[in-house]
Every structure is written in structure tokens, then in C-alpha cells.
Design a protein around this motif. Structure first.
Motif, PDB file in Angstrom:
ATOM      1  N   ALA A 130       0.897  -1.048  -0.036  1.00  0.00           N
ATOM      2  CA  ALA A 130       0.199  -0.185   0.023  1.00  0.00           C
ATOM      3  C   ALA A 130       0.837   1.267   0.171  1.00  0.00           C
ATOM      4  CB  ALA A 130      -1.119   0.069   1.235  1.00  0.00           C
ATOM      5  N   ALA A 131       2.087   1.343   0.814  1.00  0.00           N
ATOM      6  CA  ALA A 131       2.860   2.285   0.864  1.00  0.00           C
ATOM      7  C   ALA A 131       3.706   2.434  -0.441  1.00  0.00           C
ATOM      8  CB  ALA A 131       3.732   2.356   2.214  1.00  0.00           C
ATOM      9  N   GLY A 132       3.856   1.432  -1.325  1.00  0.00           N
ATOM     10  CA  GLY A 132       4.769   1.453  -2.380  1.00  0.00           C
ATOM     11  C   GLY A 132       4.568   2.734  -3.420  1.00  0.00           C
ATOM     12  N   VAL A 133       3.383   3.180  -3.647  1.00  0.00           N
ATOM     13  CA  VAL A 133       3.105   4.229  -4.628  1.00  0.00           C
ATOM     14  C   VAL A 133       3.022   5.514  -4.018  1.00  0.00           C
ATOM     15  CG1 VAL A 133       1.724   2.847  -5.946  1.00  0.00           C
ATOM     16  CG2 VAL A 133       0.589   3.920  -4.182  1.00  0.00           C
ATOM     17  N   PHE A 134       3.245   5.742  -2.636  1.00  0.00           N
ATOM     18  CA  PHE A 134       3.391   6.985  -1.947  1.00  0.00           C
ATOM     19  C   PHE A 134       4.347   8.146  -2.839  1.00  0.00           C
ATOM     20  CE2 PHE A 134       1.100   5.365   2.069  1.00  0.00           C
ATOM     21  CZ  PHE A 134      -0.067   5.248   1.296  1.00  0.00           C
ATOM     22  N   VAL A 135       5.662   7.679  -2.642  1.00  0.00           N
ATOM     23  CA  VAL A 135       6.555   8.736  -3.212  1.00  0.00           C
ATOM     24  C   VAL A 135       6.340   9.062  -4.504  1.00  0.00           C
ATOM     25  CG1 VAL A 135       9.029   8.739  -3.727  1.00  0.00           C
ATOM     26  CG2 VAL A 135       8.195   7.628  -1.610  1.00  0.00           C
ATOM     27  N   PRO A 136       6.132   8.056  -5.496  1.00  0.00           N
ATOM     28  CA  PRO A 136       5.715   8.572  -6.680  1.00  0.00           C
ATOM     29  C   PRO A 136       4.531   9.809  -6.993  1.00  0.00           C
ATOM     30  CG  PRO A 136       6.137   6.248  -6.918  1.00  0.00           C
ATOM     31  CD  PRO A 136       6.111   6.792  -5.428  1.00  0.00           C
ATOM     32  N   ARG A 137       3.600   9.659  -6.184  1.00  0.00           N
ATOM     33  CA  ARG A 137       2.475  10.427  -6.116  1.00  0.00           C
ATOM     34  C   ARG A 137       2.922  11.714  -5.316  1.00  0.00           C
ATOM     35  NH1 ARG A 137      -2.529   6.108  -5.280  1.00  0.00           N
ATOM     36  NH2 ARG A 137      -2.397   4.942  -7.121  1.00  0.00           N
ATOM     37  N   LEU A 138       3.649  11.560  -4.464  1.00  0.00           N
ATOM     38  CA  LEU A 138       3.958  12.951  -3.701  1.00  0.00           C
ATOM     39  C   LEU A 138       4.931  13.917  -4.446  1.00  0.00           C
ATOM     40  CD1 LEU A 138       4.103  11.743  -0.172  1.00  0.00           C
ATOM     41  CD2 LEU A 138       2.199  12.843  -0.842  1.00  0.00           C
ATOM     42  N   GLN A 143      11.654  14.411  -9.257  1.00  0.00           N
ATOM     43  CA  GLN A 143      12.069  14.341  -8.104  1.00  0.00           C
ATOM     44  C   GLN A 143      12.080  12.745  -7.523  1.00  0.00           C
ATOM     45  OE1 GLN A 143      11.035  17.246  -5.278  1.00  0.00           O
ATOM     46  NE2 GLN A 143      12.079  19.074  -6.707  1.00  0.00           N
ATOM     47  N   VAL A 144      11.369  11.697  -8.148  1.00  0.00           N
ATOM     48  CA  VAL A 144      10.892  10.761  -7.765  1.00  0.00           C
ATOM     49  C   VAL A 144      12.182   9.932  -7.408  1.00  0.00           C
ATOM     50  CG1 VAL A 144       9.798   8.571  -8.169  1.00  0.00           C
ATOM     51  CG2 VAL A 144       8.611  10.478  -8.503  1.00  0.00           C
TER      52      VAL A 144
END
Length: 182
Positions: A130-138, A143-144
């Protein structure tokens, strides 16, 4: 090549307050998790003086992670990732809180400790995808990679620091406090 280009890119920390909070929270969580694993290993060894029971701690963590992890990814893809992550995080916190309670009371058998470790591992197996997509979405696309690198660096640092700090705090304050700090 300049020195600035050889060091890790910290732009995501400067430009995204949401990413900064996520990274700090994740860093503290990983630190606490590794402190807890040291504490569990110590407590099980102290209770049993058995290499078999100490090895069972690793199995109690790994088997649910693999078993639940195989199904969690596809389940998480169909649900609300944020809600699933929050439920998984609360589940892990409850497991650690119960470990802290038993750490202060000392009245739980080893099998109960292993069950709490396994339950926490199940929640972690669900929360991870579930947390795996947070960084690319933020972060903005450019900057990813830097954000993922920061995640990796802090995670690796906490893998080193967590057990060391856990051992120190275990010696100073005891089992219950170490669990409670997680």
C-alpha cells in the motif's frame, strides 16, 4: 563533476513538506521496528535459553510476511491504498503495544510473543504494498528517483542504528520500555 552531484539529492526534502513528513515518519517507524526485533530476540532468549525458540522468532516474522505478502499486493491494488495503509499501521501499533504490555508484566508465554510478532508481520505485509506508491504520487516526476533514494538511505541507516540503539535502551530501561518506544 561537482561535489554536489556526487552526494544524495535532497530536493524532495526541501520542496515537499508532505514527503518530508512521510520520510520522517517512515524513518522513525523503521528504527522502532528494528529496536523491537532486538528486544523480541532478547526476551525470547532470556525466557528459553533456546536457539530453536530464538530461530522461531525469525520464522514468526518471515512466514506471515511471505504468505500474506503473496496475496496482499493484488488485494491492495483493488482497494483504497491510504485506508489500507492506515489500518495496517494501526494494526502494527496495536501488536507492539501488546508486546509492551506483556514486556512490563512478563506473564505471556513465548508462543504468545511469537503470535504477536506474526500478527505484526501480517500487518506489515499488507501495509508495504500500500505504501509503495506514495513517493511517486507525492513528488514531481524529476524528483521521484531522489525521493526513493532518500527512502532507501534512511531505511538502511535505521537497519544499522535500530539494533544498536535497541540494545542500549534494553540495557538501560528494560524490555517494556523498548517495545513502548516503537
Amino acid at each position: 563533476m561537482s561535489l554536489a552531484r556526487t552526494l544524495i539529492d535532497v530536493r524532495p526534502l526541501r520542496t515537499s513538506p508532505v514527503f518530508r513528513r512521510l520520510l520522517i515518519g517512515r524513518t522513525v517507524s523503521v528504527l522502532g521496528s528494528f529496536m523491537t526485533m532486538v528486544t523480541v530476540m532478547y526476551q525470547v532468549w532470556d525466557m528459553t535459553h533456546s536457539a530453536v525458540w530464538s530461530g522461531a522468532v525469525g520464522l514468526a516474522q518471515a512466514l506471515p510476511m511471505v504468505g500474506v505478502g503473496l496475496l496482499a499486493g493484488s488485494w491492495v491494488d483493488r482497494g483504497d491504498r491510504r485506508r489500507i495503509f492506515l489500518v495496517a499501521t494501526v494494526g502494527q501499533a496495536v501488536c507492539v503495544l501488546l508486546l509492551a504490555v506483556q514486556g512490563f508484566t512478563g506473564q505471556v508465554p513465548v508462543a504468545g510473543i511469537l503470535a504477536l510478532v506474526a500478527a505484526g508481520s501480517c500487518f506489515g505485509a499488507v501495509g508495504g504494498p500500500a505504501a509503495g506508491v506514495f513517493v511517486p504520487r507525492l513528488l514531481p516526476k524529476e524528483q521521484v528517483a531522489a525521493g526513493l533514494a532518500l527512502n532507501q538511505v534512511t531505511g538502511q541507516a535505521m537497519m544499522l542504528l535500530g539494533p544498536a540503539l535497541g540494545g542500549l535502551l534494553l540495557g538501560w530501561f528494560g524490555i517494556g520500555v523498548c517495545y513502548l518506544l516503537d
